[in-house]
Write a protein that holds these residues in place. Structure first.
Motif, PDB file in Angstrom:
ATOM      1  N   ASN A 132      -3.024 -39.580 -31.277  1.00 26.82           N
ATOM      2  CA  ASN A 132      -2.379 -39.187 -30.313  1.00 26.82           C
ATOM      3  C   ASN A 132      -2.078 -37.595 -29.796  1.00 26.82           C
ATOM      4  OD1 ASN A 132      -1.820 -41.840 -29.764  1.00 26.82           O
ATOM      5  ND2 ASN A 132      -0.096 -41.938 -31.162  1.00 26.82           N
ATOM      6  N   GLU A 133      -2.124 -36.673 -31.051  1.00 27.44           N
ATOM      7  CA  GLU A 133      -1.868 -35.558 -30.657  1.00 27.44           C
ATOM      8  C   GLU A 133      -3.145 -34.772 -30.043  1.00 27.44           C
ATOM      9  OE1 GLU A 133      -1.281 -31.227 -33.285  1.00 27.44           O
ATOM     10  OE2 GLU A 133      -1.345 -33.375 -34.159  1.00 27.44           O
ATOM     11  N   LYS A 134      -4.219 -35.520 -30.357  1.00 28.35           N
ATOM     12  CA  LYS A 134      -5.707 -34.928 -29.456  1.00 28.35           C
ATOM     13  C   LYS A 134      -5.606 -35.433 -28.327  1.00 28.35           C
ATOM     14  CE  LYS A 134     -10.714 -35.746 -29.974  1.00 28.35           C
ATOM     15  NZ  LYS A 134     -11.657 -36.375 -30.559  1.00 28.35           N
ATOM     16  N   SER A 135      -5.280 -36.548 -27.934  1.00 27.23           N
ATOM     17  CA  SER A 135      -5.126 -37.237 -26.605  1.00 27.23           C
ATOM     18  C   SER A 135      -4.153 -36.440 -25.808  1.00 27.23           C
ATOM     19  CB  SER A 135      -4.719 -38.656 -26.609  1.00 27.23           C
ATOM     20  OG  SER A 135      -4.659 -39.233 -25.368  1.00 27.23           O
ATOM     21  N   LYS A 136      -3.088 -36.032 -26.330  1.00 27.44           N
ATOM     22  CA  LYS A 136      -2.058 -35.354 -25.302  1.00 27.44           C
ATOM     23  C   LYS A 136      -2.387 -33.939 -25.296  1.00 27.44           C
ATOM     24  CE  LYS A 136       2.294 -34.345 -24.165  1.00 27.44           C
ATOM     25  NZ  LYS A 136       3.143 -34.979 -23.217  1.00 27.44           N
ATOM     26  N   SER A 137      -3.351 -33.347 -26.296  1.00 26.12           N
ATOM     27  CA  SER A 137      -3.865 -31.829 -25.872  1.00 26.12           C
ATOM     28  C   SER A 137      -4.759 -32.106 -24.795  1.00 26.12           C
ATOM     29  CB  SER A 137      -4.380 -31.615 -27.038  1.00 26.12           C
ATOM     30  OG  SER A 137      -5.028 -30.208 -27.069  1.00 26.12           O
ATOM     31  N   ALA A 248      -1.031 -35.256 -14.960  1.00 27.78           N
ATOM     32  CA  ALA A 248      -0.028 -34.737 -15.434  1.00 27.78           C
ATOM     33  C   ALA A 248       0.941 -35.992 -15.792  1.00 27.78           C
ATOM     34  CB  ALA A 248       0.896 -33.874 -14.618  1.00 27.78           C
ATOM     35  N   MET A 249       1.231 -36.922 -14.800  1.00 28.42           N
ATOM     36  CA  MET A 249       1.892 -38.310 -15.115  1.00 28.42           C
ATOM     37  C   MET A 249       1.494 -39.186 -16.209  1.00 28.42           C
ATOM     38  SD  MET A 249       2.516 -39.436 -11.059  1.00 28.42           S
ATOM     39  CE  MET A 249       3.002 -41.192 -11.500  1.00 28.42           C
ATOM     40  N   ALA A 250       0.144 -39.030 -16.301  1.00 28.76           N
ATOM     41  CA  ALA A 250      -0.617 -39.743 -17.386  1.00 28.76           C
ATOM     42  C   ALA A 250      -0.109 -39.328 -18.609  1.00 28.76           C
ATOM     43  CB  ALA A 250      -2.063 -40.195 -17.012  1.00 28.76           C
ATOM     44  N   ASN A 251       0.141 -38.178 -18.537  1.00 24.69           N
ATOM     45  CA  ASN A 251       0.254 -37.490 -19.853  1.00 24.69           C
ATOM     46  C   ASN A 251       1.784 -37.057 -20.370  1.00 24.69           C
ATOM     47  OD1 ASN A 251      -1.687 -36.562 -21.950  1.00 24.69           O
ATOM     48  ND2 ASN A 251      -1.062 -34.411 -21.618  1.00 24.69           N
ATOM     49  N   THR A 252       2.766 -37.653 -19.410  1.00 22.33           N
ATOM     50  CA  THR A 252       3.995 -37.509 -20.045  1.00 22.33           C
ATOM     51  C   THR A 252       4.444 -38.151 -20.926  1.00 22.33           C
ATOM     52  OG1 THR A 252       4.682 -39.280 -18.382  1.00 22.33           O
ATOM     53  CG2 THR A 252       4.808 -36.924 -17.502  1.00 22.33           C
ATOM     54  N   ASP A 253       5.667 -37.713 -21.954  1.00 20.92           N
ATOM     55  CA  ASP A 253       5.845 -38.617 -22.914  1.00 20.92           C
ATOM     56  C   ASP A 253       6.225 -39.908 -22.484  1.00 20.92           C
ATOM     57  OD1 ASP A 253       5.192 -36.586 -24.861  1.00 20.92           O
ATOM     58  OD2 ASP A 253       7.265 -35.691 -24.703  1.00 20.92           O
ATOM     59  N   THR A 255       5.403 -41.788 -20.156  1.00 21.51           N
ATOM     60  CA  THR A 255       4.067 -42.743 -19.946  1.00 21.51           C
ATOM     61  C   THR A 255       3.408 -43.242 -21.200  1.00 21.51           C
ATOM     62  OG1 THR A 255       3.901 -41.764 -17.969  1.00 21.51           O
ATOM     63  CG2 THR A 255       2.119 -42.947 -18.587  1.00 21.51           C
ATOM     64  N   ARG A 256       3.283 -42.114 -22.041  1.00 23.08           N
ATOM     65  CA  ARG A 256       2.640 -42.329 -23.165  1.00 23.08           C
ATOM     66  C   ARG A 256       3.503 -43.198 -24.195  1.00 23.08           C
ATOM     67  NH1 ARG A 256      -1.634 -38.978 -24.182  1.00 23.08           N
ATOM     68  NH2 ARG A 256      -1.396 -39.347 -26.362  1.00 23.08           N
ATOM     69  N   ASN A 257       4.734 -43.131 -24.239  1.00 24.56           N
ATOM     70  CA  ASN A 257       5.519 -43.766 -25.283  1.00 24.56           C
ATOM     71  C   ASN A 257       5.950 -45.440 -24.904  1.00 24.56           C
ATOM     72  OD1 ASN A 257       5.377 -41.570 -27.008  1.00 24.56           O
ATOM     73  ND2 ASN A 257       7.375 -40.590 -25.960  1.00 24.56           N
ATOM     74  N   ASP A 258       5.524 -45.681 -23.505  1.00 25.43           N
ATOM     75  CA  ASP A 258       5.786 -46.721 -23.116  1.00 25.43           C
ATOM     76  C   ASP A 258       4.778 -47.873 -23.518  1.00 25.43           C
ATOM     77  OD1 ASP A 258       6.423 -49.197 -22.008  1.00 25.43           O
ATOM     78  OD2 ASP A 258       6.310 -48.532 -19.845  1.00 25.43           O
ATOM     79  N   ASN A 259       5.086 -48.571 -24.657  1.00 24.08           N
ATOM     80  CA  ASN A 259       4.062 -49.313 -25.503  1.00 24.08           C
ATOM     81  C   ASN A 259       3.978 -51.010 -24.772  1.00 24.08           C
ATOM     82  OD1 ASN A 259       3.099 -47.274 -27.057  1.00 24.08           O
ATOM     83  ND2 ASN A 259       4.889 -47.478 -28.356  1.00 24.08           N
ATOM     84  N   SER A 260       4.802 -50.964 -23.931  1.00 21.59           N
ATOM     85  CA  SER A 260       4.861 -52.342 -23.300  1.00 21.59           C
ATOM     86  C   SER A 260       3.568 -52.763 -22.767  1.00 21.59           C
ATOM     87  CB  SER A 260       5.818 -52.280 -22.383  1.00 21.59           C
ATOM     88  OG  SER A 260       5.734 -51.646 -21.174  1.00 21.59           O
ATOM     89  N   ASP A 261       2.968 -54.012 -22.473  1.00 17.76           N
ATOM     90  CA  ASP A 261       1.551 -54.085 -21.848  1.00 17.76           C
ATOM     91  C   ASP A 261       1.654 -53.641 -20.576  1.00 17.76           C
ATOM     92  OD1 ASP A 261       0.994 -55.701 -23.985  1.00 17.76           O
ATOM     93  OD2 ASP A 261       1.562 -57.742 -23.149  1.00 17.76           O
ATOM     94  N   LYS A 266      -0.477 -49.073 -17.023  1.00 22.56           N
ATOM     95  CA  LYS A 266      -0.005 -48.042 -16.021  1.00 22.56           C
ATOM     96  C   LYS A 266      -0.664 -46.736 -16.403  1.00 22.56           C
ATOM     97  CE  LYS A 266       3.546 -45.289 -14.362  1.00 22.56           C
ATOM     98  NZ  LYS A 266       5.225 -45.093 -13.966  1.00 22.56           N
ATOM     99  N   GLU A 267      -0.485 -46.476 -18.082  1.00 23.29           N
ATOM    100  CA  GLU A 267      -1.414 -45.204 -18.673  1.00 23.29           C
ATOM    101  C   GLU A 267      -2.753 -45.403 -18.394  1.00 23.29           C
ATOM    102  OE1 GLU A 267      -1.480 -42.759 -22.777  1.00 23.29           O
ATOM    103  OE2 GLU A 267      -0.457 -44.792 -22.400  1.00 23.29           O
ATOM    104  N   LYS A 268      -3.299 -46.341 -18.828  1.00 21.63           N
ATOM    105  CA  LYS A 268      -4.717 -46.457 -18.649  1.00 21.63           C
ATOM    106  C   LYS A 268      -5.203 -46.336 -17.133  1.00 21.63           C
ATOM    107  CE  LYS A 268      -6.813 -49.527 -21.125  1.00 21.63           C
ATOM    108  NZ  LYS A 268      -7.070 -51.151 -21.716  1.00 21.63           N
TER     109      LYS A 268
END
Length: 314
Positions: A132-137, A248-253, A255-261, A266-268
């Motif tokens: 997750n850290e690598k993905s964020k970076s 930028a939208m895809a990489n916000t916390d 978006t990333r922390n929304d673990n619902s289906d 949306k993130e994908k």
């Protein structure tokens, strides 16, 4: 009889003087209209070279964003798989020990199935955190590279939009071509009538030969290449700007922390769109670079003719 000879000589002298004057005027007109063109064309060529470097930088940045985005997608896929494995391990651990009771005997705890599951869970959590850290970076890198591509594309569009043969210069080149045609006719008449010396005729012939090449130069192609570069850079800037926002939208916390289906989908989709936009920006930048490079070649031909012509006019 003597008076007639004198009058005839005077008339011949006037004819010669008139012919020489007409040739001199034609040469002077050609010198005025054909001179100085090379300097302006040289500036266009110089700016086209600069713009080629600018848009090439944008191409590299866009390409880098595309590659980073694809690696990020691969990283996210691995993280998703590990996340699923982690969820299963947690379910199994909870099923066997719903109250999360810790064994009292230390040695037994170290070797118990429950302890092994806890260790496996800890390892999966560690791997998932790293991914997750690598993905964020990498998401930040993609956004930054696309922002660089946007900046270079905007600069490229501005330069290409102004780096063209203006109306005044185009009119001067057209007038130069016409003056050379007129000089050719005057030189031919002077040669036939024998009213000009060989030195002037040779000088005029050299000018006609060198400056006459303007008739073979398609100046409009220089502007067409510039227009193509400006349009391509504009498209690249537009796609890149949309890509920056999407990335930028895809990489916000949030978006990333929304673990619902819905959140995961949306993130994908945002990441996929950002990668597509990065690829589009790269293609547009590369196209602009090609246009700028071909503008250099087109201008190089015109500069060569200008230099030959101005050399003959000296």
């Amino acid at each position: 009889m003597k008076k007639c000879l004198i009058i005839l000589m005077i008339c011949c002298g006037c004819g010669t003087a008139y012919a020489n004057s007409e040739l001199s005027i034609a040469i002077a007109n050609t010198r005025t209209l054909c001179g100085g063109i090379g300097n302006e064309l040289g500036e266009i060529k110089k700016l086209a070279g600069i713009n080629t470097a600018v848009t090439a930088t944008g191409t590299v940045a866009g390409g880098g964003a595309t590659v980073v985005g694809l690696v990020k997608s691969s990283t996210d896929k691995i993280a998703e798989e590990i996340g699923a494995e982690l969820a299963n391990l947690r379910k199994m651990a909870y099923a066997q020990n719903p109250l999360n009771l810790k064994p009292i005997h230390v040695n037994w705890a170290a070797t118990s199935p429950q302890a092994n599951k806890n260790n496996a869970i800890s390892e999966k959590e560690r791997q998932l955190a790293q991914l997750n850290e690598k993905s964020k970076s990498m998401g930040n890198w993609r956004t930054g590279l696309m922002a660089t591509s946007v900046a270079t594309n905007i600069a490229g569009a501005v330069i290409a939009g102004t780096n063209q043969v203006k109306g005044d210069l185009k009119s001067q080149i057209d007038a130069c071509v016409e003056s050379v045609k007129n000089l050719s006719n005057v030189r031919m008449q002077a040669r036939i009538s024998g009213t000009a010396n060989e030195q002037d005729l040779a000088y005029a012939e050299n000018i006609v030969r060198a400056c006459g090449e303007w008739g073979t130069v398609d100046v409009s192609s220089i502007n067409k290449k510039a227009s193509g570069a400006a349009i391509s850079s504009g498209v690249g800037a537009g796609l890149g700007l949309a890509g920056v926002v999407t990335s930028a939208m895809a990489n916000t916390d949030k978006t990333r922390n929304d673990n619902s289906d819905t959140g995961k989908e949306k993130e994908k989709n945002l990441n996929t769109a950002a990668n597509v936009l990065a690829g589009g920006t790269t293609i547009a930048s590369a196209t602009a670079t090609i246009f700028n490079a071909t503008q250099i070649n087109a201008t190089k031909r015109a500069v060569s003719v200008a230099n030959k012509c101005e050399e003959a006019l000296r």
